[in-house]
Motif scaffolding. Structure first.
Motif, PDB file in Angstrom:
ATOM      1  N   VAL A  68     -14.286  20.053   2.023  1.00 12.61           N
ATOM      2  CA  VAL A  68     -13.997  18.715   1.527  1.00 12.61           C
ATOM      3  C   VAL A  68     -15.017  17.750   2.115  1.00 12.61           C
ATOM      4  CG1 VAL A  68     -11.558  19.210   1.225  1.00 12.61           C
ATOM      5  CG2 VAL A  68     -12.336  18.218   3.379  1.00 12.61           C
ATOM      6  N   SER A  69     -15.236  16.637   1.411  1.00 10.89           N
ATOM      7  CA  SER A  69     -16.270  15.710   1.871  1.00 10.89           C
ATOM      8  C   SER A  69     -15.841  14.952   3.109  1.00 10.89           C
ATOM      9  CB  SER A  69     -16.624  14.723   0.748  1.00 10.89           C
ATOM     10  OG  SER A  69     -15.474  13.993   0.346  1.00 10.89           O
ATOM     11  N   THR A  70     -14.552  14.683   3.222  1.00 11.68           N
ATOM     12  CA  THR A  70     -14.016  14.039   4.415  1.00 11.68           C
ATOM     13  C   THR A  70     -12.512  14.209   4.397  1.00 11.68           C
ATOM     14  OG1 THR A  70     -13.996  11.986   5.729  1.00 11.68           O
ATOM     15  CG2 THR A  70     -13.675  11.766   3.360  1.00 11.68           C
ATOM     16  N   ALA A  71     -11.884  14.022   5.542  1.00 12.32           N
ATOM     17  CA  ALA A  71     -10.426  14.068   5.642  1.00 12.32           C
ATOM     18  C   ALA A  71      -9.990  12.999   6.625  1.00 12.32           C
ATOM     19  CB  ALA A  71      -9.952  15.443   6.095  1.00 12.32           C
ATOM     20  N   ALA A  72      -8.902  12.315   6.299  1.00  9.64           N
ATOM     21  CA  ALA A  72      -8.459  11.183   7.105  1.00  9.64           C
ATOM     22  C   ALA A  72      -6.957  11.022   6.960  1.00  9.64           C
ATOM     23  CB  ALA A  72      -9.176   9.912   6.661  1.00  9.64           C
ATOM     24  N   THR A  73      -6.395  10.083   7.700  1.00 14.63           N
ATOM     25  CA  THR A  73      -4.970   9.772   7.580  1.00 14.63           C
ATOM     26  C   THR A  73      -4.728   8.387   6.999  1.00 14.63           C
ATOM     27  OG1 THR A  73      -4.926   8.942   9.856  1.00 14.63           O
ATOM     28  CG2 THR A  73      -4.356  11.261   9.522  1.00 14.63           C
ATOM     29  N   SER A  74      -5.783   7.607   6.800  1.00 15.92           N
ATOM     30  CA  SER A  74      -5.652   6.256   6.267  1.00 15.92           C
ATOM     31  C   SER A  74      -6.691   6.025   5.181  1.00 15.92           C
ATOM     32  CB  SER A  74      -5.860   5.229   7.383  1.00 15.92           C
ATOM     33  OG  SER A  74      -6.043   3.929   6.862  1.00 15.92           O
ATOM     34  N   PRO A  75      -6.339   5.347   4.093  1.00 14.43           N
ATOM     35  CA  PRO A  75      -7.335   5.044   3.056  1.00 14.43           C
ATOM     36  C   PRO A  75      -8.548   4.305   3.596  1.00 14.43           C
ATOM     37  CG  PRO A  75      -5.132   4.560   2.248  1.00 14.43           C
ATOM     38  CD  PRO A  75      -4.992   4.876   3.713  1.00 14.43           C
ATOM     39  N   ALA A  76      -8.353   3.458   4.596  1.00 14.33           N
ATOM     40  CA  ALA A  76      -9.458   2.674   5.143  1.00 14.33           C
ATOM     41  C   ALA A  76     -10.514   3.551   5.805  1.00 14.33           C
ATOM     42  CB  ALA A  76      -8.926   1.650   6.144  1.00 14.33           C
ATOM     43  N   GLU A  77     -10.160   4.791   6.163  1.00 13.03           N
ATOM     44  CA  GLU A  77     -11.098   5.697   6.825  1.00 13.03           C
ATOM     45  C   GLU A  77     -12.016   6.406   5.837  1.00 13.03           C
ATOM     46  OE1 GLU A  77      -9.014   8.363   9.455  1.00 13.03           O
ATOM     47  OE2 GLU A  77      -7.569   6.812   9.972  1.00 13.03           O
ATOM     48  N   ARG A  91       5.425  12.946  -2.163  1.00 10.34           N
ATOM     49  CA  ARG A  91       6.767  12.925  -2.739  1.00 10.34           C
ATOM     50  C   ARG A  91       6.984  11.608  -3.477  1.00 10.34           C
ATOM     51  NH1 ARG A  91      10.241  11.997   0.567  1.00 10.34           N
ATOM     52  NH2 ARG A  91      12.062  12.877  -0.462  1.00 10.34           N
ATOM     53  N   ALA A  92       7.743  11.669  -4.569  1.00 10.76           N
ATOM     54  CA  ALA A  92       7.981  10.475  -5.373  1.00 10.76           C
ATOM     55  C   ALA A  92       8.540   9.298  -4.566  1.00 10.76           C
ATOM     56  CB  ALA A  92       8.914  10.816  -6.538  1.00 10.76           C
ATOM     57  N   PRO A  93       9.465   9.499  -3.613  1.00  2.00           N
ATOM     58  CA  PRO A  93       9.964   8.348  -2.863  1.00  2.00           C
ATOM     59  C   PRO A  93       8.905   7.662  -2.003  1.00  2.00           C
ATOM     60  CG  PRO A  93      11.523  10.163  -2.714  1.00  2.00           C
ATOM     61  CD  PRO A  93      10.264  10.721  -3.334  1.00  2.00           C
ATOM     62  N   ASP A  94       7.770   8.326  -1.785  1.00  7.57           N
ATOM     63  CA  ASP A  94       6.702   7.743  -0.961  1.00  7.57           C
ATOM     64  C   ASP A  94       5.657   7.000  -1.791  1.00  7.57           C
ATOM     65  OD1 ASP A  94       7.871   8.871   1.305  1.00  7.57           O
ATOM     66  OD2 ASP A  94       6.716  10.720   1.114  1.00  7.57           O
ATOM     67  N   THR A  95       5.804   6.986  -3.109  1.00  6.36           N
ATOM     68  CA  THR A  95       4.766   6.431  -3.975  1.00  6.36           C
ATOM     69  C   THR A  95       4.495   4.961  -3.689  1.00  6.36           C
ATOM     70  OG1 THR A  95       5.234   8.020  -5.722  1.00  6.36           O
ATOM     71  CG2 THR A  95       4.069   6.028  -6.363  1.00  6.36           C
ATOM     72  N   ALA A  96       5.535   4.154  -3.584  1.00  5.44           N
ATOM     73  CA  ALA A  96       5.341   2.708  -3.395  1.00  5.44           C
ATOM     74  C   ALA A  96       4.565   2.421  -2.118  1.00  5.44           C
ATOM     75  CB  ALA A  96       6.689   1.994  -3.375  1.00  5.44           C
ATOM     76  N   THR A  97       4.878   3.136  -1.046  1.00 11.53           N
ATOM     77  CA  THR A  97       4.177   2.930   0.226  1.00 11.53           C
ATOM     78  C   THR A  97       2.711   3.308   0.105  1.00 11.53           C
ATOM     79  OG1 THR A  97       6.199   3.320   1.488  1.00 11.53           O
ATOM     80  CG2 THR A  97       4.110   3.588   2.662  1.00 11.53           C
ATOM     81  N   VAL A  98       2.442   4.448  -0.513  1.00 17.12           N
ATOM     82  CA  VAL A  98       1.066   4.923  -0.655  1.00 17.12           C
ATOM     83  C   VAL A  98       0.260   3.991  -1.554  1.00 17.12           C
ATOM     84  CG1 VAL A  98      -0.315   6.753  -1.704  1.00 17.12           C
ATOM     85  CG2 VAL A  98       1.546   7.340  -0.149  1.00 17.12           C
ATOM     86  N   VAL A  99       0.861   3.541  -2.642  1.00 17.17           N
ATOM     87  CA  VAL A  99       0.176   2.630  -3.556  1.00 17.17           C
ATOM     88  C   VAL A  99      -0.207   1.340  -2.835  1.00 17.17           C
ATOM     89  CG1 VAL A  99       0.619   1.093  -5.517  1.00 17.17           C
ATOM     90  CG2 VAL A  99       1.064   3.543  -5.729  1.00 17.17           C
ATOM     91  N   ALA A 100       0.696   0.807  -2.030  1.00 16.89           N
ATOM     92  CA  ALA A 100       0.393  -0.413  -1.279  1.00 16.89           C
ATOM     93  C   ALA A 100      -0.747  -0.194  -0.294  1.00 16.89           C
ATOM     94  CB  ALA A 100       1.636  -0.897  -0.548  1.00 16.89           C
ATOM     95  N   GLU A 101      -0.782   0.965   0.364  1.00 19.42           N
ATOM     96  CA  GLU A 101      -1.857   1.273   1.313  1.00 19.42           C
ATOM     97  C   GLU A 101      -3.198   1.387   0.602  1.00 19.42           C
ATOM     98  OE1 GLU A 101      -0.548   4.833   3.180  1.00 19.42           O
ATOM     99  OE2 GLU A 101       0.848   3.820   4.543  1.00 19.42           O
ATOM    100  N   LEU A 102      -3.210   2.043  -0.552  1.00 17.65           N
ATOM    101  CA  LEU A 102      -4.454   2.184  -1.313  1.00 17.65           C
ATOM    102  C   LEU A 102      -4.957   0.825  -1.781  1.00 17.65           C
ATOM    103  CD1 LEU A 102      -3.542   5.293  -3.488  1.00 17.65           C
ATOM    104  CD2 LEU A 102      -5.316   5.234  -1.734  1.00 17.65           C
ATOM    105  N   ALA A 103      -4.047  -0.023  -2.231  1.00 18.14           N
ATOM    106  CA  ALA A 103      -4.440  -1.324  -2.786  1.00 18.14           C
ATOM    107  C   ALA A 103      -5.098  -2.216  -1.742  1.00 18.14           C
ATOM    108  CB  ALA A 103      -3.222  -2.024  -3.377  1.00 18.14           C
ATOM    109  N   ARG A 104      -4.713  -2.069  -0.496  1.00 18.10           N
ATOM    110  CA  ARG A 104      -5.317  -2.895   0.556  1.00 18.10           C
ATOM    111  C   ARG A 104      -6.783  -2.551   0.770  1.00 18.10           C
ATOM    112  NH1 ARG A 104       0.000  -2.629   2.867  1.00 18.10           N
ATOM    113  NH2 ARG A 104      -0.446  -0.689   3.960  1.00 18.10           N
ATOM    114  N   THR A 105      -7.156  -1.311   0.481  1.00 17.13           N
ATOM    115  CA  THR A 105      -8.532  -0.872   0.698  1.00 17.13           C
ATOM    116  C   THR A 105      -9.365  -0.891  -0.575  1.00 17.13           C
ATOM    117  OG1 THR A 105      -7.809   0.553   2.518  1.00 17.13           O
ATOM    118  CG2 THR A 105      -9.961   1.030   1.557  1.00 17.13           C
ATOM    119  N   ALA A 106      -8.776  -0.473  -1.680  1.00 16.56           N
ATOM    120  CA  ALA A 106      -9.537  -0.332  -2.934  1.00 16.56           C
ATOM    121  C   ALA A 106      -8.672  -0.760  -4.107  1.00 16.56           C
ATOM    122  CB  ALA A 106     -10.006   1.109  -3.094  1.00 16.56           C
TER     123      ALA A 106
END
Length: 342
Positions: A68-77, A91-106
């Motif tokens: 893989v090109s890189t591996a991280a635990t945060s989108p900002a990395e 998991r589907a219940p985690d979607t809202a949290t992940v979407v919010a994290e992605l939106a802060r970076t990209a």
């Protein structure tokens, strides 16, 4: 990388290195797709960065090893996250949290929801303009933080969940084809998602019923009734659940197939593949399949349709989880007792 006569293959950010994420990511990366991994833990990210990710087909012993090109635990990395498509395998219940994290970076990236259930795309579309729906029809089992088992190359359905994502959907479909998956492109991916949700209703008996009973007619009757109730509830609610290209069995065809499987000797799986319900009960992780049964029971209740088998499956799954009884701890009779054919 650009396939001959097709769109350039997207660079991907694999969000969620569980069983499905690893199975998909390993084949995509091995085919030359640029894959970055967002893992849950720092240890898993370090191992994926160092050793890559892997998959194995237990039927053929085919091994897939990929860097893989890189591996991280945060989108900002992930420095080039804005140039990637985020492939959500959490998991589907985690979607809202992940979407919010992605939106802060990209905030302008394309997001592809490769999870089960039917509303992940809506959650993503509330934040992102370009959203793709992905249906994964393949049982996967994680065997380590960097590897998973998956049978065959798998069936993938891809379709735009927002008008702005048509090009992203075509490019992602091309990437899956390059990796050898059987790919369908859907103009109505929500209908494909509902069909898959109904198929996933069988996950609870597959995981909870003792293996010795999987060859019985009672076992396949449980699964057929789950599907019949779902078919009737969706019909009453006017909800479409169908295959985009007719290559996946309809609910009626699946019901016939399940009822015939005991006599055909195909109702019991001998390979060491376990679904997400089995893994959740075995390792004490949160369930997700309860959400599917809840949807069917709620639709049935709202439209005056009976769904006793789905209610029973929901109760048994939640009870097994609450009591810590683990997978393969129920009998067919636990599902069938007191439930009579209409």
């Amino acid at each position: 990388m650009t396939p001959v006569g097709g769109p350039a293959l997207p660079k991907l950010a694999l969000v969620g290195a569980g069983a499905v994420g690893l199975a998909l990511g390993a084949r995509l990366a091995a085919a030359g797709v640029d894959v970055a991994v967002l893992a849950r833990t720092a240890a898993a990210a370090r191992r994926s960065a160092r050793d890559g990710i892997a998959g194995r087909d237990p039927a053929t012993d085919e091994e897939i090893e990929a860097r893989v090109s890189t591996a991280a635990t945060s989108p900002a990395e992930i420095e080039d996250l804005a140039s990637r498509t985020a492939l959500l395998c959490v998991r589907a219940p985690d979607t809202a949290t992940v979407v919010a994290e992605l939106a802060r970076t990209a905030p302008a990236i394309a997001v592809a929801c490769a999870q089960n259930d039917v509303d992940n795309e809506d959650v993503a579309a509330a934040v992102f303009d370009r959203v793709v729906g992905v249906v994964v029809r393949q049982t996967c089992t994680r065997t380590s933080p960097r590897s998973a088992l998956a049978l065959g190359r798998g069936r993938i359905v891809v379709g735009p969940a927002s008008a702005a994502a048509s090009g992203d959907a075509r490019a992602l479909a091309a990437a899956f084809r390059a990796a050898g998956f059987d790919v369908g492109e859907s103009p109505d991916v929500r209908a494909d998602k509902w069909l898959k949700l109904c198929i996933n209703l069988m996950s609870v008996p597959n995981a909870l019923v003792r293996r010795g009973e999987h060859a019985s007619e009672a076992f396949v009757e449980i699964k057929a009734r789950l599907l019949e109730e779902a078919r009737d509830a969706l019909a009453a609610a006017g909800v479409a659940a169908r295959s985009c290209d007719g290559r996946d069995r309809s609910l009626d065809e699946e019901i016939v197939f399940q009822r015939a499987s005991a006599a055909a000797g195909t109702s019991a799986r001998d390979l060491p593949l376990y679904n997400a319900v089995w893994a959740a009960l075995r390792y004490g992780a949160p369930l997700e399949a309860d959400l599917y049964h809840e949807r069917i029971v709620a639709l049935a209740r709202a439209h005056g349709v009976a769904a006793p088998m789905n209610a029973r499956a929901l109760d048994l799954a939640l009870r097994a989880r609450r009591e810590g009884r683990g997978p393969e701890s129920a009998r067919c009779a636990d599902f069938l007792d007191g439930i009579h054919a209409a």
